[in-house]
Structures are given as structure tokens and as C-alpha cells.
Design a protein around this motif. Structure first.
Motif, short mmCIF file in Angstrom:
data_model
loop_
_atom_site.label_atom_id
_atom_site.label_comp_id
_atom_site.label_asym_id
_atom_site.label_seq_id
_atom_site.Cartn_x
_atom_site.Cartn_y
_atom_site.Cartn_z
N VAL A 285 0.84 -1.20 0.00
CA VAL A 285 0.00 0.00 0.00
C VAL A 285 0.87 1.25 0.00
CG1 VAL A 285 -1.72 1.32 1.31
CG2 VAL A 285 -1.91 -1.17 1.16
N THR A 286 1.94 1.24 0.79
CA THR A 286 2.84 2.38 0.88
C THR A 286 3.57 2.61 -0.43
OG1 THR A 286 3.14 1.99 3.26
CG2 THR A 286 4.80 3.34 2.16
N LEU A 287 4.01 1.55 -1.08
CA LEU A 287 4.65 1.67 -2.39
C LEU A 287 3.69 2.27 -3.41
CD1 LEU A 287 6.70 -1.65 -2.82
CD2 LEU A 287 7.60 0.67 -3.04
N TYR A 288 2.45 1.78 -3.41
CA TYR A 288 1.45 2.30 -4.34
C TYR A 288 1.23 3.79 -4.10
CZ TYR A 288 -2.92 2.62 -7.01
OH TYR A 288 -3.89 2.97 -7.92
N GLU A 289 1.15 4.18 -2.84
CA GLU A 289 0.91 5.58 -2.50
C GLU A 289 2.06 6.46 -2.95
OE1 GLU A 289 -0.02 6.01 1.61
OE2 GLU A 289 -0.72 8.07 1.40
N MET A 290 3.30 5.97 -2.83
CA MET A 290 4.46 6.75 -3.28
C MET A 290 4.47 6.89 -4.80
SD MET A 290 7.77 5.67 -0.97
CE MET A 290 7.59 3.88 -1.05
N ALA A 291 4.14 5.80 -5.51
CA ALA A 291 4.23 5.82 -6.97
C ALA A 291 3.02 6.47 -7.64
CB ALA A 291 4.40 4.39 -7.49
N GLU A 292 1.82 6.27 -7.07
CA GLU A 292 0.60 6.75 -7.72
C GLU A 292 0.03 8.02 -7.10
OE1 GLU A 292 0.64 3.79 -10.60
OE2 GLU A 292 -0.71 5.51 -10.42
N PRO B 237 -6.28 -2.22 -8.14
CA PRO B 237 -6.28 -0.76 -8.33
C PRO B 237 -5.60 -0.39 -9.64
CG PRO B 237 -4.58 -1.38 -6.77
CD PRO B 237 -5.35 -2.63 -7.07
N PRO B 238 -5.93 0.75 -10.21
CA PRO B 238 -5.31 1.15 -11.48
C PRO B 238 -3.86 1.59 -11.28
CG PRO B 238 -6.72 2.90 -10.67
CD PRO B 238 -6.94 1.72 -9.75
N TYR B 239 -3.03 1.31 -12.29
CA TYR B 239 -1.63 1.70 -12.26
C TYR B 239 -1.36 2.67 -13.41
CZ TYR B 239 -1.04 -2.20 -9.06
OH TYR B 239 -1.15 -3.05 -7.98
N ARG B 240 -1.09 3.92 -13.06
CA ARG B 240 -0.84 4.93 -14.09
C ARG B 240 0.62 5.35 -14.13
NH1 ARG B 240 -3.43 8.75 -17.19
NH2 ARG B 240 -2.43 10.78 -17.39
N TYR B 241 1.22 5.49 -12.99
CA TYR B 241 2.59 6.02 -12.92
C TYR B 241 3.62 4.99 -12.43
CZ TYR B 241 -0.18 10.32 -12.88
OH TYR B 241 -1.09 11.31 -13.17
N SER B 242 3.18 3.81 -12.04
CA SER B 242 4.08 2.88 -11.36
C SER B 242 5.11 2.22 -12.27
CB SER B 242 3.27 1.78 -10.66
OG SER B 242 2.48 2.32 -9.64
N GLY B 243 4.81 2.13 -13.58
CA GLY B 243 5.79 1.55 -14.50
C GLY B 243 6.28 0.20 -14.02
N PRO B 244 7.61 -0.01 -13.95
CA PRO B 244 8.15 -1.32 -13.54
C PRO B 244 7.89 -1.67 -12.09
CG PRO B 244 9.90 0.30 -13.78
CD PRO B 244 8.68 0.95 -14.31
N ARG C 264 -1.82 8.27 -4.39
CA ARG C 264 -3.12 8.04 -3.76
C ARG C 264 -3.11 6.67 -3.12
NH1 ARG C 264 -6.27 4.65 -6.95
NH2 ARG C 264 -8.20 5.45 -6.06
N LEU C 265 -4.09 6.42 -2.25
CA LEU C 265 -4.24 5.10 -1.65
C LEU C 265 -4.91 4.14 -2.63
CD1 LEU C 265 -5.41 6.12 1.93
CD2 LEU C 265 -3.34 4.82 1.40
N PRO C 266 -4.51 2.88 -2.65
CA PRO C 266 -5.17 1.93 -3.56
C PRO C 266 -6.59 1.58 -3.12
CG PRO C 266 -3.57 0.79 -2.18
CD PRO C 266 -3.41 2.26 -1.90
N PHE C 267 -6.83 1.56 -1.81
CA PHE C 267 -8.14 1.22 -1.27
C PHE C 267 -8.51 2.25 -0.20
CE2 PHE C 267 -7.62 -2.60 -3.54
CZ PHE C 267 -6.36 -3.11 -3.25
N ARG C 268 -9.42 3.14 -0.55
CA ARG C 268 -9.76 4.24 0.34
C ARG C 268 -10.76 3.82 1.41
NH1 ARG C 268 -8.06 9.17 -1.73
NH2 ARG C 268 -7.32 9.12 -3.89
N GLY C 269 -10.87 4.64 2.42
CA GLY C 269 -11.83 4.40 3.49
C GLY C 269 -11.24 4.74 4.84
#
Length: 645
Positions: free
Chosen positions: A222-229, A252-259, A231-236
Motif C-alpha cells: 500500500v505504501t509503495l502504491y501511495e508513493m508511486a501513484e 487498483p489502477p496503475y498509471r505512474y508505477s511503471g516497472p 493516492r491510496l489503492p483502497f480508500r476508506g
């Protein structure tokens, strides 16, 4: 004011500065101000009256856990947890100085760190970019591995509990709700412990077995996703909201995460049995950091029916010369988790296949292909790099290599045989052979940690293979260049088994006892003074001299600081007198050092070292010289990427 996190015995005292009453724990730790709070208590900035320093103090038990029926069990558990936390020594985990037990509370006293949290960094920058996110994520993961090795679970991995120092060091902090596997999994009200957006889905189940290392890895995802994207992958905000979002939209959608996307996917597997393990996640993060495409994470190919991982699609687009899709037309990369291989498993397979395929290519020497017999007239002329190497080789009929002579197993001069022996020596001979030098064409020149850079600069040696740790400071200050690493060594201490004054069983014991520490002059361990260790003054020229002083019962030296591989030989030779403490503060890589201006030599040494590691010769050397020294299982480092020289 009462003790933070529970009713305990406290003495009234006076804080440094303003003369106002403060809470003092056990007559030593004076609570000054609250610097953080949550469901499990407060973290305090405190003053250590005995050592006259500022520290962070937190109670491990919440008030809600303190009932008459559970107090004794909870205190025993917290006591064991505090002891385990105090043994964790890792550069990516906050240092625990002490544990203190009052009537109804167990406190941990931690190093007070300056810096900003990852949460603050994300609030300011929102998206960190792939290389930076991967670098911070790798450090968090390495810290978590040390925590899990100590049989402790963090249980609240999130950006707010990661400190990022100005130099880029990421440190996992706030162990206020940490526990052993199998410990209490819910609060008194039956609510899972943790921060909902970072909690693994298995923690929500009524029959949940409780937190496991896999739960901490989910939080890292979750922390990696938040750094790369950004936003949180699962909100609430509430547990049920996060649970519903994971159930309804597990991808969750991946727009900026690349590799980074395959790594995050693997960590965010809803089924913990399908989740990436720590070792695989670390290998994949290291691969991301080596991937040049990671510098431009938005260069995605338009989505197709292919289930290849994003970085594989990028590679195909680059090789085929296809036009990159503008950022405004990018679509999120999606790898399904049902009806086929998992995204991260496919990514790992592709990565391993690429490495295996590339290994054949990388093992080839850096030279032009030989011409078929009879076609000499059609042979290609030598390249500028080949000409430069030939000129260097002509001017050096003998290869002079700087080595140490007092490191058993690694590099030792045997007086009776009048020869050198050890892992470094075998490595030096292997590199020399690959450069075209016979054994009698190699001259070993003895160096020390303090004079090896001078011998290089003065052209007394051509190479140094002498446990030379690769650091940027040495590149700048010593004016040397490295190829490597050819070995990754752990950082540790050598101490006496029986001591008349100090009982030393951990690095923390060495620091807190103020026992004098010896290290070789010019080594990276001289900086231990900045971390609170008491260093011998002045330091000695060699580690052998330090060990001799350690063995001297009349000496004030009680510990020698260096790398595990270097000290293991001494401990092995004196099993009844010396012992090696557990490795602490990570590892450092040894490199083959040379002058920066010797570009041709550097290129050839890189190719030679790459071949030694790839061919399996490294493992043979390790088994011959180091396997019997009692080190933890070692594996060869990754072959160097010579194309970047």
C-alpha cells in the motif's frame, strides 16, 4: 501528568530548561512533550538524565488492555516484545536504547531522530517517481526483514511511520503496537489493530489467525502504491469501507508505477498465501532500481491483450521504435488476478528469463568477434577501447595488486610458505588470469586500510583487492574508482568471550557499556563515534593489532569493529577466547579499486569480475576459504553491469 499509555509508577522531577514539574520514569527518563499519539498510547520526547541526551519513549500497552484478568499476561508479552525490539540492529530500523518496566506498563526508549516522515514528503510532492519510490520501499523492506527475523511484527507500516532523512536514508519507526506473531490481534472492542487503509484483508476476517509477516508486506505494498501513484489503492476511514473496496475492486489502477507495478501487485495479493515473500520482493525491487526505464515511468505502450508486465511492454516498444503514447492518453496497466498466472509471477518469470538470457551475453569478454580463418583481410580494425587496453597492457608487464596480509580466510600472508592465501587472493589471481597475466606475472604488495589509496595514487599498485568497501566518499576523497561488489559483508563486532568488566552480547551492549572499540585506521568504522560508541584513541594501523589488544587482559579495548567476514577468521582461530556478535546495521560491498584515469583497465577488470561471478568460480572460492568460518550462508553478488562504465 501520568505515564503515557498506562498508569505506572512515576517520580516527579525537573526537566532541563524551564523549572516545571515533569513525569520521570524510574528516576531517569524525563517526559518533556508528546510528539505523537494514537490508539495504543503516546510517544514522548524525553530527556535521559543519566546519559544526558534526548530520546523518544513509548509505552507498549494501552489503557484498554489493562484489566485485572489480562494485566499479568499482557505485561509478560510486552516484556518479551521489548527485549526482542532491543536486539534489532539495522540501519533502516529505529534504534531501541532501553526497556523500562513500571507497575502497569512496559516502555521502550528509542533514538530520537531528526527528519520528516514519508507522509509529510507525500503531502508535499504527492508522487515520488519510480526510482525514488523503489529506493525508499527497498529500505523499508530491508528494515522489515530485520524486524521479522527478530520474531516481531510491526503491525502499522505506513508513510507516517517511516522517517526519511535528508541523505535519503529511510528508517522504520513507531513500534508502539508491534507484537510477536500470534499475539493479541484485536482491541478490547474487537476491532483489528492498525490503520485501516494499510491493513491486510485477512485481518478483517472473523476467524483471522491474526497478524503475520505477510500482513506487514501488504502494508508495504500500500505504501509503495501511495508513493508511486499519489493516492491510496483502497480508500476508506473505517475498517468496513476499506474491506468493501478491496472486495469490490481488488486490482487498483496503475498509471505512474511503471516497472514497480508487478512488485506492488504481488504485495497486494488479497490471499496472503499468494502474496510476495520478502526475499522475492527485495529481488524485484533491486531489479527495478537497475532498470533504466524506471527513470521514465510514463512511457507505456498502449494496452493490448498481452498479459506481459508493464516493464516488458515498455522494452518491446523501445526496441521496435514505436511512438510513445502521450501522458494524457495513457491508460492504467491492469493485470488480472483470475483465470491465469498472477501479474507479479509473470513479471518475475520474465525478469528471470531476461537475466538468464542476458547472462550468456554478459559473460562474453569485451572484444570483437574473431574473423574466420582465411579472411584476415576482412577483419575489423581494433576499436579505440581495444587500442587503449593494448597500450596499457604493453606498459605493464607485471600486474601489481595491493592486498592485506593479516586477515585469516580473506587475505593472509603465510610466513612459512612465503605466500599469500585466502578468498581475496584467489579473486585477485582469477582477475589477473582473465586479464592475460600468468600467476608469476602477478606481484602482491601489502597494503593497509590507511595507505591503500596512497599506494594507488602514487602508482605503487595497479589494483587493490583488500576488503575495500565501496563508498562515494572514498571515490571523492581517496580519488579511487571501484568495480564490484565482489562480496557483501555484514557489519559487526568481535569481543572477548570472558570479560572481567563488560558482558557484551550485542552491538547495543557495546555502545551502552562505553567499552573501548578498536578498528583499523582509515576504515569506515571510525565513524562509529558519531553513533555513540566509545572509540579507542588513536586507532591502530591494522585489524591484527586491534585483535592483539583485544586479547590482552590488561587492555581497555573490549571490542573490534569491522565486517563479519574479516572478523570471523580471528574468531575461528581463537574459539575459546573470542566470539562474533550478530551482524548489525546492514552490509557493505567490497570492490576492486583502481585509479579513475585507468579506464581501459577498469573495463577489463569489470568483464573479468563479471565472468568470475557468473561462471561459479566465486562459489568455489567461498567454499574453499570462507565456508568453515561460521558465517551466515552467503551468495555471490550480482555481476557488475560493465556497459555503464
Amino acid at each position: 501528568m501520568s505515564d503515557a499509555g498506562g498508569a505506572g509508577r512515576a517520580d516527579e522531577g525537573v526537566a532541563p530548561g524551564p523549572q516545571t514539574p515533569r513525569t520521570v520514569i524510574e528516576g531517569r527518563y524525563e517526559l518533556l512533550e508528546s510528539i505523537g499519539s494514537g490508539a495504543m498510547g503516546e510517544v514522548w520526547r524525553a530527556y535521559d538524565r543519566r546519559l544526558r541526551r534526548y530520546v523518544a519513549v513509548k509505552g507498549l500497552l494501552a489503557r484498554t488492555a489493562m484489566t485485572a484478568d489480562t494485566r499479568r499476561t499482557a505485561m509478560q508479552r510486552a516484556r518479551r516484545e521489548a527485549e526482542a525490539l532491543a536486539k534489532i540492529e539495522h540501519q533502516n530500523v529505529v534504534t531501541v536504547h532501553d526497556q523500562v518496566e513500571t507497575d502497569h506498563q512496559v516502555w521502550i526508549v528509542m533514538k530520537l531522530l531528526e527528519g520528516r516522515s514519508l507522509a509529510d514528503l507525500l503531502r508535499r510532492e504527492r508522487v515520488l517517481g519510480v526510482p525514488r519510490a523503489a529506493g525508499i520501499g527497498l529500505q523499508i523492506l530491508q528494515g522489515l526483514r530485520a524486524v521479522h527475523q527478530a520474531k516481531v511484527l510491526h503491525r502499522d507500516v505506513k508513510p507516517g511511520n517511516v522517517l526519511v532523512r535528508d541523505e535519503g536514508l529511510a528508517i522504520l519507526v513507531d513500534f508502539g503496537i508491534a507484537s510477536f506473531a500470534g499475539a493479541n490481534k484485536v482491541t478490547k472492542l474487537g476491532i483489528p489493530i492498525g490503520t485501516p487503509p494499510y491493513m491486510a484483508p485477512e485481518l478483517f476476517a472473523p476467524a483471522s489467525p491474526g497478524p503475520t509477516p505477510a500482513s506487514d508486506l501488504w502494508a508495504l505494498g500500500v505504501t509503495l502504491y501511495e508513493m508511486a501513484e499519489g493516492r491510496l489503492p483502497f480508500r476508506g476511514h473505517e475498517v468496513w469501507e476499506v474491506q468493501e473496496n478491496i472486495r469490490s475492486s481488488p486490482e487498483p489502477p496503475y498509471r505512474y508505477s511503471g516497472p514497480l507495478a508487478p512488485v506492488i501487485q504481488g504485495l497486494l495479493a488479497p490471499d496472503k498465501d499468494d502474496r510476495l515473500d520478502a526475499a522475492t520482493a527485495e529481488a524485484m525491487l533491486q531489479e527495478v532500481l537497475r532498470d533504466p526505464e524506471a527513470q521514465e515511468p510514463l512511457k507505456w505502450e498502449r494496452p493490448t491483450e498481452s498479459h506481459e508486465p508493464p516493464f516488458a511492454q515498455q522494452s518491446h516498444a523501445h526496441e521496435s521504435g514505436q511512438e510513445q503514447v502521450p501522458p494524457e492518453k495513457l491508460q492504467p496497466a491492469r493485470q488480472g488476478r483470475r483465470g491465469g498466472p498472477r501479474g507479479w509471477r509473470g513479471a518475475l518469470a520474465v525478469a528471470l528469463a531476461a537475466l538468464l538470457a542476458g547472462g550468456v551475453w554478459l559473460a562474453l569478454p569485451d572484444r570483437e568477434p574473431e574473423s574466420p580463418p582465411g579472411n584476415a583481410s576482412e577483419a575489423k580494425p581494433p576499436s579505440p577501447a581495444q587500442k587503449e587496453w593494448e597500450r596499457w597492457r604493453e606498459g605493464h608487464s607485471t600486474l601489481r595488486i595491493g592486498v592485506k596480509g593479516d586477515q585469516p580466510g580473506l587475505s593472509e600472508y603465510l610466513e612459512k610458505k612465503k605466500t599469500y592465501e585466502g578468498f581475496d587472493i584467489s579473486m585477485a589471481y582469477a582477475i589477473a588470469e582473465a586479464l592475460g597475466y600468468p600467476r608469476d606475472g602477478v606481484e602482491f604488495i601489502r597494503v593497509t586500510s590507511d595507505n591503500r589509496s596512497t599506494r594507488l595514487v602514487n602508482k605503487e599498485v595497479d589494483l587493490v583487492v583488500a576488503s575495500y568497501s565501496i563508498t562515494e566518499e572514498r571515490r571523492k576523497v581517496d580519488k579511487v574508482e571501484f568495480v564490484g561488489p565482489y562480496f557483501n559483508a555484514g557489519r559487526t563486532f568481535l569481543v572477548r568471550k570472558k570479560s572481567r568488566k563488560h558482558d557484551l552480547d550485542s552491538a547495543a551492549d557495546v555502545r551502552e557499556s562505553k567499552a573501548a572499540v578498536c578498528t583499523a585506521k582509515g576504515s569506515t568504522y571510525e565513524s562509529l563515534a558519531d553513533d555513540g560508541y566509545t572509540m579507542r584513541e588513536p586507532q591502530l594501523a591494522t585489524y591484527q593489532e586491534c585483535v592483539d589488544e583485544l586479547l590482552n587482559a590488561d587492555s581497555d579495548v573490549y571490542a573490534v569493529a569491522s565486517d563479519d567476514v574479516l572478523l570471523a577468521g580471528y574468531a575461528h582461530g581463537k574459539p575459546g577466547e573470542l566470539k562474533l556478535l550478530d551482524t548489525h546495521r546492514g552490509t557493505e560491498g567490497y570492490g576492486v579499486a583502481m585509479r579513475p584515469q585507468d579506464e581501459a583497465l577498469r573495463s577489463q577488470v569489470c568483464s573479468a569480475l563479471r565472468e568470475v561471478i557468473s561462471s561459479g568460480d566465486w562459489d568455489t572460492m567461498y567454499d574453499k576459504h570462507l565456508a568453515d568460518l561460521g558465517l551466515l550462508a552467503k551468495s555471490a553478488p550480482d555481476p557488475p553491469e560493465c556497459g555503464t562504465l
